[in-house]
Scaffold this motif. Structure first.
Motif, PDB file in Angstrom:
ATOM      1  N   LYS A   5      11.287  23.679 -27.816  1.00  0.00           N
ATOM      2  CA  LYS A   5       9.857  24.163 -27.818  1.00  0.00           C
ATOM      3  C   LYS A   5       9.381  24.137 -29.117  1.00  0.00           C
ATOM      4  N   LEU A   6       8.191  23.901 -29.345  1.00  0.00           N
ATOM      5  CA  LEU A   6       7.512  24.021 -30.741  1.00  0.00           C
ATOM      6  C   LEU A   6       7.058  25.423 -30.816  1.00  0.00           C
ATOM      7  N   THR A   7       7.191  25.806 -32.229  1.00  0.00           N
ATOM      8  CA  THR A   7       6.908  27.286 -32.586  1.00  0.00           C
ATOM      9  C   THR A   7       5.497  27.263 -32.282  1.00  0.00           C
ATOM     10  N   LYS A   8       5.005  28.776 -32.122  1.00  0.00           N
ATOM     11  CA  LYS A   8       3.536  29.092 -31.682  1.00  0.00           C
ATOM     12  C   LYS A   8       2.779  28.766 -33.066  1.00  0.00           C
ATOM     13  N   HIS A   9       3.233  28.691 -34.150  1.00  0.00           N
ATOM     14  CA  HIS A   9       2.256  28.246 -35.241  1.00  0.00           C
ATOM     15  C   HIS A   9       2.118  26.687 -35.316  1.00  0.00           C
ATOM     16  N   ALA A  10       3.553  26.141 -34.742  1.00  0.00           N
ATOM     17  CA  ALA A  10       3.290  24.598 -34.982  1.00  0.00           C
ATOM     18  C   ALA A  10       2.356  24.133 -33.809  1.00  0.00           C
TER      19      ALA A  10
END
Length: 517
Positions: A5-10
């Motif tokens: 899963k992508l980080t929230k920032h990314a």
């Protein structure tokens, strides 16, 4: 195994890039995709646009008897002349040349049996082709680079969209809820069409960008890789276009049919399509006989011969080309659907129109998510521009087809009037959308008008010409019937879209920011 899963920032950063690329470039990309659906039928439109070019297939006169009068004419510059031979999509011999007085390249059509010369009397196909590449050979030749920038933007939008939804991409293949809220329905349509259309859209955007940037890359690499030799760089990417330099000594050329026969003898299986003549009348003048080989359907093979004696200068096939030229030819074949026949062309056209819906639905999502906020002038402007560009290009194209059939072929300025009709109708549509406060009215009116005009084009063609959809079996000019039928189907689809959009706009809270409540 679950994908990471992508980080929230990314995720937010990629989402912003995807959204802003769509908003900044979406409307222009919609125009490019819409006109691209017509560009795959460029040859067929070239036959449709002028009734004099609707020549049934049959026995043709010797090639030299047809072409030589044009080649020997005083109004033709002899440095470079392209002769397009009759084929499945073209029934006349088309000769493209530079006037002896200078200027941009022009074209004449020659009847394959009588040798009658028909000047270019319509540019319907060329107008749509040039708009697809944002190009004009006299006013905006650098527009092709701008189209390349937008093609790159489309690739960026597709990649960021894939990164946003890559973990649940399988769900988007079948998740569509048209009866839900407007924002949900448009979001589902946007993602579903994007997933199904991703392979085609990525291919079309990438190959289109590379085709557009080709001349720019050529100039950039001519110095460091070819020691400033522009001709060597051009040959590496596009092949030998000009042949040996002229000797300055006049010499009579062999008959063209004999030169074509020698080329096919030298390269068995070659299907000649174009003769690229360089320095006609010179002792070192050449003709490049180009066509396709069954063994290399995505490329063009060439046999270049000397005009005066038929000696083979060089042969270019898929196996003998350099990597750059081979890749460039594959890109062109993929982008312009130069393989597979009608089935591939129809598939390309449908995918291009689906890409238009993908792009416009992205604008709808952007606007609908700002419904509850304070109305901004930028959102109202975007809503109206979306209607003007989204449906306005359809109306302008339909008006272009009507102008082609309604302006008499005897009018000297009809080439100009076709352009005036196209861009004038589009400008009026944009102005109308900016003036009308209710965007849903603009959408419904433009879709209905363009749908009705497209659907009636076959009837108009039947009333103004002898070869049309209703008697094509007797005349055996299939391209005309195919275009007529395709335009009728497109018109019916646009009428259906107008009918579907109108009630949904009345039942939802609002379709676009700025729509009258």
């Amino acid at each position: 195994m679950r994908l990471p899963k992508l980080t929230k920032h990314a995720f937010l950063a990629i989402w912003d890039v995807h959204a802003w690329v769509g908003i900044a470039a979406g409307l222009v990309l919609h125009v490019i995709c819409f006109t691209g659906a017509f560009c795959v039928f460029y040859e067929e439109l070239g036959v449709w646009q002028d009734p004099a070019l609707r020549v049934p297939h049959g026995e043709v006169a010797p090639l030299s008897q047809i072409v030589s009068p044009v080649l020997d004419a005083s109004w033709v510059a002899r440095k470079r002349i392209d002769v397009h031979l009759p084929g499945d999509d073209r029934s006349t011999v088309d000769i493209r040349y530079v006037p002896a007085s200078g200027g941009v390249r022009e074209m004449v059509h020659v009847h394959p049996r009588t040798g009658e010369i028909v000047p270019e009397r319509s540019r319907l196909a060329s107008i749509l082709f040039n708009v697809h590449f944002l190009y004009h050979d006299r006013w905006f030749p650098s527009g092709i680079y701008v189209a390349g920038v937008f093609g790159t933007a489309m690739v960026l939008g597709l990649v960021t969209g894939l990164l946003i939804h890559y973990r649940n991409i399988a769900r988007q293949l079948h998740r569509f809820r048209p009866r839900g809220r407007a924002s949900t329905a448009w979001a589902d349509a946007h993602k579903t069409l994007a997933v199904y259309g991703f392979p085609f859209q990525a291919m079309a955007a990438f190959t289109g960008a590379m085709i557009c940037f080709g001349p720019l890359l050529l100039r950039s690499f001519a110095g460091p890789l070819f020691h400033g030799d522009a001709k060597a760089a051009q040959s590496a990417l596009y092949g030998d276009l000009s042949g040996p330099p002229p000797r300055g000594q006049a010499a009579k050329a062999l008959p063209l049919e004999e030169l074509v026969a020698r080329a096919t003898e030298r390269l068995p299986g070659l299907s000649p399509a174009v003769l690229r003549i360089a320095n006609y009348g010179d002792a070192d003048g050449t003709v490049a006989v180009q066509g396709k080989l069954l063994a290399a359907p995505l490329g063009t093979s060439t046999v270049r011969l000397r005009l005066r004696d038929g000696a083979v200068v060089n042969v270019e096939t898929a196996g003998s080309m350099g990597a750059a030229q081979s890749i460039e030819q594959v890109f062109r074949s993929l982008h312009f659907a130069r393989f597979g026949g009608w089935a591939v062309k129809i598939f390309y056209a449908l995918c291009a129109l689906a890409a238009c819906v993908t792009i416009l639905s992205g604008n709808c999502i952007w606007l609908l998510r700002r419904e509850g906020r304070e109305k901004r002038a930028s959102d109202r402007l975007l809503a109206r521009l979306t209607a003007g560009a989204g449906a306005g290009i359809g109306l302008a194209t339909a008006v272009l087809f009507w102008a082609n059939r309604c302006i008499p072929m005897t009018v000297a300025s009809r080439l100009t009037w076709e352009s005036v009709a196209f861009f004038g109708a589009w400008a009026l549509a944009l102005v109308g959308c900016l003036v009308v406060r209710d965007a849903k009215v603009s959408w419904t009116a433009l879709l209905a008008a363009s749908g009705a005009l497209f659907a009636l084009v076959p009837v108009l063609n039947a009333l103004t010409t002898d070869v049309h959809l209703f008697n094509v079996g007797r005349h055996r000019v299939g391209a005309v019937a195919a275009i007529d039928l395709s335009l009728f189907v497109l018109g019916a689809a646009l009428l259906g879209a107008a009918r579907a959009v109108s009630p949904s706009l009345r039942t939802s809270r609002t379709f676009f920011v700025g729509a009258k409540r």
